[in-house]
Design an enzyme around this catalytic site. Structure first.
Site, PDB file in Angstrom:
ATOM      1  N   CYS A 281     -19.418  -0.115   8.283  1.00 22.83           N
ATOM      2  CA  CYS A 281     -20.064   0.779   9.255  1.00 22.83           C
ATOM      3  C   CYS A 281     -21.428   0.277   9.718  1.00 22.83           C
ATOM      4  O   CYS A 281     -21.566  -0.240  10.822  1.00 22.83           O
ATOM      5  CB  CYS A 281     -20.205   2.184   8.659  1.00 22.83           C
TER       6      CYS A 281
ATOM      7  N   ARG B 211       0.834  -1.200   0.000  1.00 23.01           N
ATOM      8  CA  ARG B 211       0.000   0.000   0.000  1.00 23.01           C
ATOM      9  C   ARG B 211       0.875   1.259   0.000  1.00 23.01           C
ATOM     10  O   ARG B 211       0.613   2.209  -0.748  1.00 23.01           O
ATOM     11  CB  ARG B 211      -0.923  -0.014   1.228  1.00 23.01           C
TER      12      ARG B 211
END
Length: 429
Positions: free
Chosen positions: A259, A39
């Site tokens: 979420c 990343r």
């Protein structure tokens, strides 16, 4: 600690952390830290695999992307933005947050401030994370360093409600730390900040934002199941009810992602610790977690009604990410549909132009099929409302299916009137 003397570090450069780092990097030197070296290399090369940040914005930000703890020592305001998922038993998993706390603790100096953005239950920042910071640093929380909490409000794929445009809740363990946190975040937020009176209030505010949405969607899902049994089109009902000025316009659907499908379990976990068993919240979770199975069963029923033999047939599922126009595969509930269909002995081919094939294979063992290589199927399940799927013509839909075509329109993307004379048997949630 004046905001002008701040060097920010952001630990965790995912969907939440990277936009935060870029916002700060445009106004001051910022350290972007992640343990995933691949990343880091991608970001150094100007590539964001989440598609949240453009190459131009990455280039414009003064960010040192690193995996070295030594680089964190050059910062004095540390933001921790790592995932806080649930385990297979739907219990909070703070392991990444505690590991990040240990990492930051090794870099802490007297006078530093540590702010958490990860979603947690009330009390986690002070009761679970602060002791880890103290142990790793050898410093005393509240004396040598301060902590705060500012819950993330990043909505993946949503360019309108970007980090700098959303009012940010900020909190600190005391008045001094609150003002520091408010000043630092306020320096990059056009929408400003809301000062919560305590860290626990800020933690609770975050967790109920998504719990409220979860419960409202659960109501819509339960209504959709009832209306389906009554032979009533749910979308038509919602359109009619939506003409009232105070009707809340929620829609039924799959509730996945990092979420809404996760946060309520953090609140129910803490509630059970203090001796209360939540009723409404857990009921909503059960309904939403069962929708994949319901949709798969509904698909099989529609196919049988159309005259299909089930075992050995092929079904195409369009979409795998947890939401439209976004590559995020975390906690995708489309997987529940796929697994249930496979239980019926059917062959499932999955297509998603937004998802990373390697990630789909790694996370779920699912092989993605490019759109042009899809074989004609007995049924198509349109599971995710990607823009590219919404542009499909009637002919294109027909070409995806063989005789007696069946379309399960989970997201109600297509107008039934347009498909009425196409020969496609359509069911929508």
């Amino acid at each position: 600690m004046p905001a002008s003397n701040i060097t920010v570090s952001v630990v965790g450069l995912g969907y939440v952390g990277l936009p935060v780092a870029v916002a700060f990097g445009k106004v001051r030197r910022t350290i972007g830290f992640d343990i995933n070296k691949k990343r880091i290399d991608e970001l150094k090369a100007g590539y964001d695999r989440t598609n949240e940040i453009s190459p131009g914005d990455l280039k414009a930000a003064n960010i040192l992307f690193t995996s070295e703890i030594a680089d964190l020592k050059t910062a004095n305001f540390h933001i921790i933005a790592v995932p806080t998922p649930v385990d297979k038993a739907n219990q909070p998993d703070l392991s990444l947050m505690l590991r990040a706390s240990e990492t930051v603790g090794k870099a802490l100096k007297p006078g530093d401030v540590v702010v958490y953005e990860s979603t947690v239950y009330p009390g986690a920042t002070e009761e679970d994370c602060a002791p880890v910071l103290e142990k790793a640093s050898g410093l005393k929380c509240g004396v040598d360093f301060k902590i705060g909490y500012s819950p993330e409000r990043i909505n993946p794929g949503d360019k309108e409600h970007a980090f700098t445009k959303i009012t940010k809740i900020v909190s600190g363990q005391d008045a001094e730390s609150l003002e520091i946190v408010a000043s630092v975040y306020g320096s990059v937020l056009a929408a400003g900040v809301h000062r919560a009176p305590s860290i626990k209030v800020a933690e609770a505010a975050k967790v109920i934002e998504n719990t409220q949405r979860d419960i409202n969607i659960a109501l819509m899902n339960e209504l959709a199941i009832i209306f389906d049994r009554l032979g009533i089109d749910t979308q038509a009902v919602l359109e009619a009810a939506g003409t009232k000025w105070n009707f809340l316009k929620f829609k039924p659907g799959l509730v996945g992602g990092h979420c809404i499908g996760v946060d309520p379990y953090y609140l129910t976990h803490k509630a059970e610790i203090v001796g209360y068993i939540p009723q409404v919240i857990l009921a909503g979770r059960r309904i939403n977690d069962s929708m994949g199975k319901f949709l798969a069963q509904r698909t099989i029923k529609e196919m049988i009604r159309a005259g299909h033999s089930i075992k050995g047939c092929t079904i195409t599922v369009l979409g795998l990410t947890f939401k439209e126009n976004c590559p995020d595969l975390r906690n995708s509930k489309v997987v529940d549909i796929i697994r249930e269909l496979e239980d019926y002995g059917v062959n499932v081919q999955v297509c998603d132009p937004e998802a990373d094939p390697a990630e789909a294979a790694h996370e779920y063992g699912i092989t993605l099929t490019p759109f042009k290589k899809l074989k004609p199927a007995s049924a198509v399940v349109l599971a995710v409302a990607h823009q590219s799927f919404g542009k499909l013509s009637v002919l294109a839909l027909l070409n995806l299916m063989n005789d007696k075509p069946v379309l399960i329109d989970v997201k109600s993307m297509f107008n039934p009137d347009v498909l009425k004379n196409s020969g496609i048997s359509v069911w929508r949630l």
